[in-house]
Design a protein around this motif. Structure first.
Motif, PDB file in Angstrom:
ATOM      1  N   GLU A   4       0.821  -1.214   0.000  1.00 24.00           N
ATOM      2  CA  GLU A   4       0.000   0.000   0.000  1.00 24.00           C
ATOM      3  C   GLU A   4       0.857   1.268   0.000  1.00 24.00           C
ATOM      4  O   GLU A   4       0.590   2.189  -0.772  1.00 24.00           O
ATOM      5  CB  GLU A   4      -0.952   0.002   1.194  1.00 24.00           C
ATOM      6  CG  GLU A   4      -1.936   1.161   1.145  1.00 24.00           C
ATOM      7  CD  GLU A   4      -2.997   1.087   2.235  1.00 24.00           C
ATOM      8  OE1 GLU A   4      -3.864   1.975   2.251  1.00 24.00           O
ATOM      9  OE2 GLU A   4      -2.966   0.153   3.070  1.00 24.00           O
ATOM     10  N   THR A  63      -6.463   6.122   0.571  1.00 26.10           N
ATOM     11  CA  THR A  63      -6.909   4.821   0.087  1.00 26.10           C
ATOM     12  C   THR A  63      -8.436   4.717   0.123  1.00 26.10           C
ATOM     13  O   THR A  63      -9.050   4.981   1.156  1.00 26.10           O
ATOM     14  CB  THR A  63      -6.302   3.693   0.940  1.00 26.10           C
ATOM     15  OG1 THR A  63      -4.884   3.844   0.966  1.00 26.10           O
ATOM     16  CG2 THR A  63      -6.670   2.325   0.397  1.00 26.10           C
ATOM     17  N   ASP A 117      -9.925   1.705  -1.560  1.00 28.42           N
ATOM     18  CA  ASP A 117      -9.910   0.270  -1.301  1.00 28.42           C
ATOM     19  C   ASP A 117      -8.576  -0.301  -1.775  1.00 28.42           C
ATOM     20  O   ASP A 117      -7.871   0.306  -2.566  1.00 28.42           O
ATOM     21  CB  ASP A 117     -11.089  -0.461  -1.957  1.00 28.42           C
ATOM     22  CG  ASP A 117     -11.063  -0.413  -3.476  1.00 28.42           C
ATOM     23  OD1 ASP A 117     -10.000  -0.663  -4.075  1.00 28.42           O
ATOM     24  OD2 ASP A 117     -12.109  -0.125  -4.078  1.00 28.42           O
ATOM     25  N   THR A 151      -7.008  -4.248  -2.629  1.00 29.94           N
ATOM     26  CA  THR A 151      -7.200  -5.692  -2.727  1.00 29.94           C
ATOM     27  C   THR A 151      -5.854  -6.364  -2.939  1.00 29.94           C
ATOM     28  O   THR A 151      -5.148  -6.043  -3.894  1.00 29.94           O
ATOM     29  CB  THR A 151      -8.137  -6.032  -3.905  1.00 29.94           C
ATOM     30  OG1 THR A 151      -9.359  -5.327  -3.722  1.00 29.94           O
ATOM     31  CG2 THR A 151      -8.400  -7.521  -3.976  1.00 29.94           C
ATOM     32  N   GLY A 200      -5.093  -1.090  -5.960  1.00 31.37           N
ATOM     33  CA  GLY A 200      -5.680  -0.120  -5.051  1.00 31.37           C
ATOM     34  C   GLY A 200      -6.323   1.025  -5.802  1.00 31.37           C
ATOM     35  O   GLY A 200      -5.914   1.362  -6.911  1.00 31.37           O
ATOM     36  N   HIS A 201      -7.344   1.594  -5.178  1.00 31.11           N
ATOM     37  CA  HIS A 201      -8.005   2.785  -5.708  1.00 31.11           C
ATOM     38  C   HIS A 201      -7.841   3.886  -4.669  1.00 31.11           C
ATOM     39  O   HIS A 201      -7.992   3.635  -3.468  1.00 31.11           O
ATOM     40  CB  HIS A 201      -9.480   2.484  -5.998  1.00 31.11           C
ATOM     41  CG  HIS A 201      -9.626   1.374  -6.985  1.00 31.11           C
ATOM     42  ND1 HIS A 201      -9.969   0.094  -6.606  1.00 31.11           N
ATOM     43  CD2 HIS A 201      -9.430   1.334  -8.323  1.00 31.11           C
ATOM     44  CE1 HIS A 201      -9.998  -0.684  -7.680  1.00 31.11           C
ATOM     45  NE2 HIS A 201      -9.661   0.040  -8.732  1.00 31.11           N
TER      46      HIS A 201
END
Length: 164
Positions: free
Chosen positions: A72, A105, A107, A109, A155-156
């Motif tokens: 992340e 962030t 989401d 995954t 990630g979005h």
């Protein structure tokens, strides 16, 4: 009129100083020991092995939460770096400039592909889409062999408001 380009050392110092300022904005990176290797505009995040990162001492394996955090922050650093690149090259990012705002962030995954072994780990992120308000990033992590990933993620992110 002098149209000579800036010396390479000046450009390198500006880029390295900007990257250090960016990394300093994420204290959790220092906590985990993550640092960033820069080659031109390409960033590679490095998670040096430490016994404190082990989640399962029976295997032993890097803790899944450490792996997730590593990927992340790699994504956030890549997005931020891409976002400030033009400003930095134009000399708009200076030592006395306000702190660089980081994406948030939405989401994230993560796919755990194999055990994170007790050794250094590396990660690179690729921005799939980046608009004014939203960005999508893919991250890959490996240890000994770049083609044998131990984790990957998508990630979005909500992008910070930009001046101008």
């Amino acid at each position: 009129m002098n149209n000579r380009p800036e010396p390479v050392q000046v450009i390198k110092q500006r880029r390295d100083a900007t990257l250090q300022k960016l990394v300093a904005g994420v204290p959790y990176m220092q906590f985990l020991g993550i640092h960033i290797d820069r080659r031109g505009d390409e960033l590679t995040a490095i998670l040096p092995f430490d016994d404190a990162l082990i989640g399962n001492p029976m295997l032993p394996a890097i803790h899944g939460g450490v792996t997730a955090a590593f990927l992340e922050v790699t994504a956030i650093m890549e997005l931020s770096w891409a976002m400030i690149w033009e400003d930095m090259e134009a000399g708009k990012v200076t030592e006395d400039a306000p702190r660089i705002l980081l994406p948030k962030t939405i989401d994230f995954t993560l796919d755990y592909l194999r055990t994170g072994l007790p050794r250094d780990a590396y990660a690179r992120a690729r921005v799939n889409r980046s608009g004014r308000r939203y960005a999508s990033v893919h991250v890959e992590a490996w240890q000994d062999n770049r083609s044998r990933l131990f984790a990957q993620a998508t990630g979005h992110f909500l992008m910070p408001a930009r001046d101008g």
